[in-house]
Design a protein around this motif. Structure first.
Motif, PDB file in Angstrom:
ATOM      1  N   ARG A  23       0.818  -1.220   0.104  1.00 28.35           N
ATOM      2  CA  ARG A  23       0.058   0.045  -0.125  1.00 28.35           C
ATOM      3  C   ARG A  23       0.937   1.300   0.093  1.00 28.35           C
ATOM      4  O   ARG A  23       2.206   1.187   0.296  1.00 28.35           O
ATOM      5  CB  ARG A  23      -1.083  -0.060   1.053  1.00 28.35           C
ATOM      6  CG  ARG A  23      -1.674  -1.227   1.509  1.00 28.35           C
ATOM      7  CD  ARG A  23      -3.006  -1.315   0.709  1.00 28.35           C
ATOM      8  NE  ARG A  23      -3.465  -2.595   0.592  1.00 28.35           N
ATOM      9  CZ  ARG A  23      -4.811  -2.840   0.022  1.00 28.35           C
ATOM     10  NH1 ARG A  23      -5.336  -1.876  -0.550  1.00 28.35           N
ATOM     11  NH2 ARG A  23      -4.928  -4.327  -0.158  1.00 28.35           N
ATOM     12  N   GLY A  24       0.309   2.611  -0.283  1.00 32.65           N
ATOM     13  CA  GLY A  24       0.834   3.617   0.072  1.00 32.65           C
ATOM     14  C   GLY A  24       1.346   4.310  -1.220  1.00 32.65           C
ATOM     15  O   GLY A  24       0.865   3.780  -2.505  1.00 32.65           O
ATOM     16  N   GLY A  25       2.172   5.346  -1.313  1.00 34.82           N
ATOM     17  CA  GLY A  25       2.716   5.840  -2.619  1.00 34.82           C
ATOM     18  C   GLY A  25       3.590   4.869  -3.227  1.00 34.82           C
ATOM     19  O   GLY A  25       3.908   3.797  -2.818  1.00 34.82           O
ATOM     20  N   ASP A  54       6.521  -0.116  -4.163  1.00 36.56           N
ATOM     21  CA  ASP A  54       7.802  -0.591  -4.638  1.00 36.56           C
ATOM     22  C   ASP A  54       8.452  -1.483  -3.611  1.00 36.56           C
ATOM     23  O   ASP A  54       9.159  -2.859  -3.840  1.00 36.56           O
ATOM     24  CB  ASP A  54       8.494   0.036  -5.527  1.00 36.56           C
ATOM     25  CG  ASP A  54       7.877   0.267  -6.901  1.00 36.56           C
ATOM     26  OD1 ASP A  54       6.792  -0.433  -7.281  1.00 36.56           O
ATOM     27  OD2 ASP A  54       8.472   1.337  -7.779  1.00 36.56           O
ATOM     28  N   MET A  55       8.586  -0.929  -2.463  1.00 33.38           N
ATOM     29  CA  MET A  55       9.579  -1.510  -1.431  1.00 33.38           C
ATOM     30  C   MET A  55       9.005  -2.814  -1.184  1.00 33.38           C
ATOM     31  O   MET A  55       9.609  -3.686  -0.588  1.00 33.38           O
ATOM     32  CB  MET A  55       9.475  -0.697  -0.085  1.00 33.38           C
ATOM     33  CG  MET A  55      10.613   0.491  -0.306  1.00 33.38           C
ATOM     34  SD  MET A  55      11.986  -0.077  -0.323  1.00 33.38           S
ATOM     35  CE  MET A  55      12.615  -0.567   1.133  1.00 33.38           C
ATOM     36  N   ALA A  56       7.495  -3.173  -1.105  1.00 34.02           N
ATOM     37  CA  ALA A  56       6.930  -4.294  -0.713  1.00 34.02           C
ATOM     38  C   ALA A  56       6.420  -5.300  -1.984  1.00 34.02           C
ATOM     39  O   ALA A  56       6.016  -6.165  -1.477  1.00 34.02           O
ATOM     40  CB  ALA A  56       5.398  -3.819  -0.019  1.00 34.02           C
ATOM     41  N   TYR A  57       6.661  -4.760  -2.835  1.00 33.88           N
ATOM     42  CA  TYR A  57       6.243  -5.394  -4.157  1.00 33.88           C
ATOM     43  C   TYR A  57       6.703  -6.887  -4.090  1.00 33.88           C
ATOM     44  O   TYR A  57       5.978  -7.585  -4.601  1.00 33.88           O
ATOM     45  CB  TYR A  57       6.952  -4.621  -5.681  1.00 33.88           C
ATOM     46  CG  TYR A  57       6.135  -4.794  -6.565  1.00 33.88           C
ATOM     47  CD1 TYR A  57       4.962  -4.801  -6.840  1.00 33.88           C
ATOM     48  CD2 TYR A  57       6.809  -4.598  -7.972  1.00 33.88           C
ATOM     49  CE1 TYR A  57       3.968  -4.834  -8.116  1.00 33.88           C
ATOM     50  CE2 TYR A  57       6.108  -4.625  -9.199  1.00 33.88           C
ATOM     51  CZ  TYR A  57       4.719  -4.545  -9.135  1.00 33.88           C
ATOM     52  OH  TYR A  57       4.282  -4.672 -10.367  1.00 33.88           O
ATOM     53  N   HIS A  58       8.178  -7.113  -3.701  1.00 32.95           N
ATOM     54  CA  HIS A  58       8.573  -8.453  -3.695  1.00 32.95           C
ATOM     55  C   HIS A  58       8.940  -8.837  -2.445  1.00 32.95           C
ATOM     56  O   HIS A  58       9.879  -9.739  -2.225  1.00 32.95           O
ATOM     57  CB  HIS A  58       9.685  -8.712  -4.970  1.00 32.95           C
ATOM     58  CG  HIS A  58       9.202  -8.407  -6.226  1.00 32.95           C
ATOM     59  ND1 HIS A  58       9.396  -7.158  -6.830  1.00 32.95           N
ATOM     60  CD2 HIS A  58       8.319  -9.129  -7.073  1.00 32.95           C
ATOM     61  CE1 HIS A  58       9.000  -7.415  -8.133  1.00 32.95           C
ATOM     62  NE2 HIS A  58       8.359  -8.316  -8.209  1.00 32.95           N
TER      63      HIS A  58
END
Length: 650
Positions: free
Chosen positions: A563-565, A570-574
């Motif tokens: 979630r988020g900006g 992208d930090m959580a994407y993988h």
């Protein structure tokens, strides 16, 4: 839950603007040439991409054209009732026409809304004409005690689909023509009782863009209004089209009927029933006809075409839908294009696509030949594929063959090390760098070498070199990747300091990720026959109802919410986010290790009615309840769920 390809929601869903209601469920239709229409069940535009007609133009650049058709009903008493819904920059929702929605139905892949105002019932149905940038909309008076007035306001724009347009910017040219208007010299609207408009509606808000940290407001031009008094059982037909504006499309009702018939033909040709039929229609949305032949849209509403995504999804989109001839054409054209791109020494690789895309291409060609027996295709593509792999792995680009063990090493220039499908990126660099020897790229490499052997043999070419290289690469993989923890290393011989490259030190990364599934799932997977304890561990640790997490919950850096900006996402994407397409490799790995993949699609089948209606999302939160994220309509997700459902008769 639906028993076929029909989804119907009642007033509790339709009348809610929440994420769990009609404001969080989206529909999509596509025109087969890159354009689309999409929105929410409730009718509220929550994304900048929500519009009734978005046109794909030159170089596949999409432009949003007709944002909305705002319907107002004048009752016999003279009372005017607005049946449309907008949210404004102030936070106000006005009008709130979703309160009158009785049902929303997606049948044969086409949306239909039904509003009830006491004993007056109005329906709207729409379709895009396949192969043309053309919209057809029909409004019907299903029931009324007498004639009612239908006023349908055309809310227009002309902008890049990824942006906004505002009233204080360049003027939007609106030219009246017979029974309608031409907007921006780009598209035309036609229907009965056209009344020219003018002026702008300022500050239209898209709440999901705000949630994503993006610009969330735009202005819409009221180009004019169609108006007609309609008797019970009567209807109003409206058309909108781009391209040759002088050539009228067929009547809207004719287009809608033709698209329903086309949907029936697709399902029949695929010999699909129930949910499989739903997925066949979902798959059709991604297959388009580009100027140079068939192509695949990776996901709606914001993705274009990428070789890696296309070839990962190839088997499900083409071979499991009865479209092998179309697929054959695609494989030939994409092999030709990839080979030409690889020959350009000034651009040996493309940053916007995954580095492993040629390996997925070899896999797709191999699967096509294996499943169809098309030896002519093998003869046609075996040598070009061989040249493509040699050029991509020559050492001039990020990937090269290590002569010590015949495995692939990723050693990209600084700033370009996101690598395979794990390509999350922020301003600080890649989130999951693949520097070293990643397990997924090397599993694909071993598979590709074996596939090349089979393709050459099918083509009648006797070449012992690929077989020797395959044997050595497979042996090295089996010796190098097993980790003491009981699963496979995610990357071996990576830098001690993840980024930038360390000073000669190497590190083997035992992070528990799903990348290693390819070492069992691919047809020529290197770990087949070497036990399945790792696959069991992956199932116990990473499997969720919607697919597999990209990182185990107990691993450092795990993020359970996507979630988020942009940087947050992208930090959580993988780093723990669930990817539904991974259910394919997981099911194959289970089967390869003697464990039938029973029950793995139960949650995903339920998901077909939860977000992108009739389709499968790109991603979902790693933490329960695994709320869907990313694009609502994902080619890889749909293709792999369909392939598993049909391949294992689930």
């Amino acid at each position: 839950m639906p028993q076929s390809d029909q989804f119907t929601f009642g007033p509790q869903i339709c009348g809610s603007l929440s994420d769990d209601g009609g404001g969080g469920r989206e529909w999509l239709v596509a025109d087969g040439i890159g354009g689309y229409a999409t929105g929410t069940v409730s009718g509220l535009r929550t994304r900048r991409y929500h519009a009734l007609m978005t046109v794909s133009g030159q170089d596949s650049v999409r432009h949003t054209a007709l944002a909305a058709l705002d319907l107002t009903v004048t009752l016999h008493s003279g009372t005017k009732v607005a049946l449309f819904t907008h949210e404004w920059e102030s936070g106000a929702v006005d009008p709130a026409g979703h309160r009158f929605l009785e049902t929303f139905t997606l049948a044969d892949g086409l949306p239909r809304w039904r509003w009830r105002i006491g004993d007056v019932v109005i329906e709207r149905e729409l379709a895009l004409r396949h192969g043309y940038p053309s919209l057809a909309v029909v409004h019907r008076v299903v029931n009324a005690p007498g004639p009612v007035g239908l006023a349908i306001a055309a809310m227009c724009t002309w902008r890049d689909a990824h942006g906004e347009r505002h009233a204080d910017g360049p003027p939007l040219n609106v030219e009246p023509v017979a029974d309608g208007v031409v907007v921006a010299d780009a598209y035309r609207l036609a229907g009965p009782g056209w009344q020219p408009g003018g002026g702008w509606h300022l500050g239209v808000h898209a709440r999901l863009e705000a949630d994503r940290g993006l610009s969330a407001t735009e202005d819409l031009c009221l180009a004019g209004t169609f108006f007609q008094q309609v008797e019970p059982g009567g209807q109003v037909e409206i058309s909108a089209w781009a391209g040759d504006l002088s050539e009228r499309p067929p009547a809207a009702s004719v287009v809608i009927a033709a698209e329903r018939e086309r949907a029936h033909r697709l399902v029949t040709a695929a010999k699909a029933e129930g949910y499989a039929g739903t997925l066949v229609l979902a798959a059709d949305r991604f297959v388009i006809r580009a100027p140079d032949g068939p192509d695949v849209v990776a996901g709606y509403p914001w993705f274009g075409g990428y070789l890696g995504d296309t070839m990962t999804a190839y088997e499900g989109l083409f071979l499991d839908t009865g479209r092998a001839d179309e697929g054959r054409e695609l494989l030939i054209s994409r092999t030709r294009m990839a080979t030409r791109a690889a020959a350009r020494t000034e651009e040996p690789w493309q940053r916007h696509d995954s580095l492993d895309s040629p390996l997925w291409l070899a896999h797709a060609v191999d699967r096509h030949v294996t499943r169809t027996g098309d030896s002519d295709l093998a003869a046609k593509l075996a040598m070009p594929l061989g040249r493509l792999l040699r050029r991509r792995l020559s050492g001039s680009g990020p990937l090269s063959v290590d002569p010590a063990d015949e495995l692939l090493r990723l050693s990209p220039p600084a700033g370009h090390d996101a690598g395979s499908w794990m390509n999350g990126w922020t301003g600080d660099g890649p989130v999951t760098p693949r520097i070293g020897k990643p397990v997924e790229i090397n599993a694909l490499w071993v598979n590709a070498l074996a596939a090349m052997c089979d393709l050459l043999a099918e083509a009648g070419i006797d070449d012992g070199e690929p077989r020797a290289r395959h044997a050595r690469a497979r042996e090295s993989f089996v010796a190098r990747f097993p980790a003491p923890e009981g699963w496979l290393y995610d990357v071996v011989e990576g830098p001690a300091a993840t980024y930038p490259l360390g000073a000669g030190a190497h590190h083997d990364d035992p992070s528990l990720r799903p990348n290693q599934l390819l070492a069992w799932s691919l047809p020529h997977a290197p770990m087949r026959g070497h036990g399945g304890a790792a696959v069991r561990t992956i199932g116990e640790t990473l499997l969720t109802p919607l697919g597999l997490r990209t990182l185990a919950e107990n691993e450092y850096g795990y993020q359970g919410r996507h979630r988020g900006g942009r940087d947050d996402r992208d930090m959580a994407y993988h780093q723990g986010t669930v990817w539904p397409w991974l259910i394919g490799p997981y099911a194959d790995a289970c089967a390869a290790t003697g464990r039938p993949p029973e029950g793995v699609l139960t949650g995903l089948e339920a998901h077909l009615s939860e977000w992108g209606v009739g389709s499968v999302s790109e991603t979902a939160d790693g933490d329960a309840p695994h709320r869907a994220t990313g694009c609502p309509f994902s080619a890889r997700s749909v293709a792999e769920v369909l392939r598993v459902k049909r391949g294992y008769s689930l």
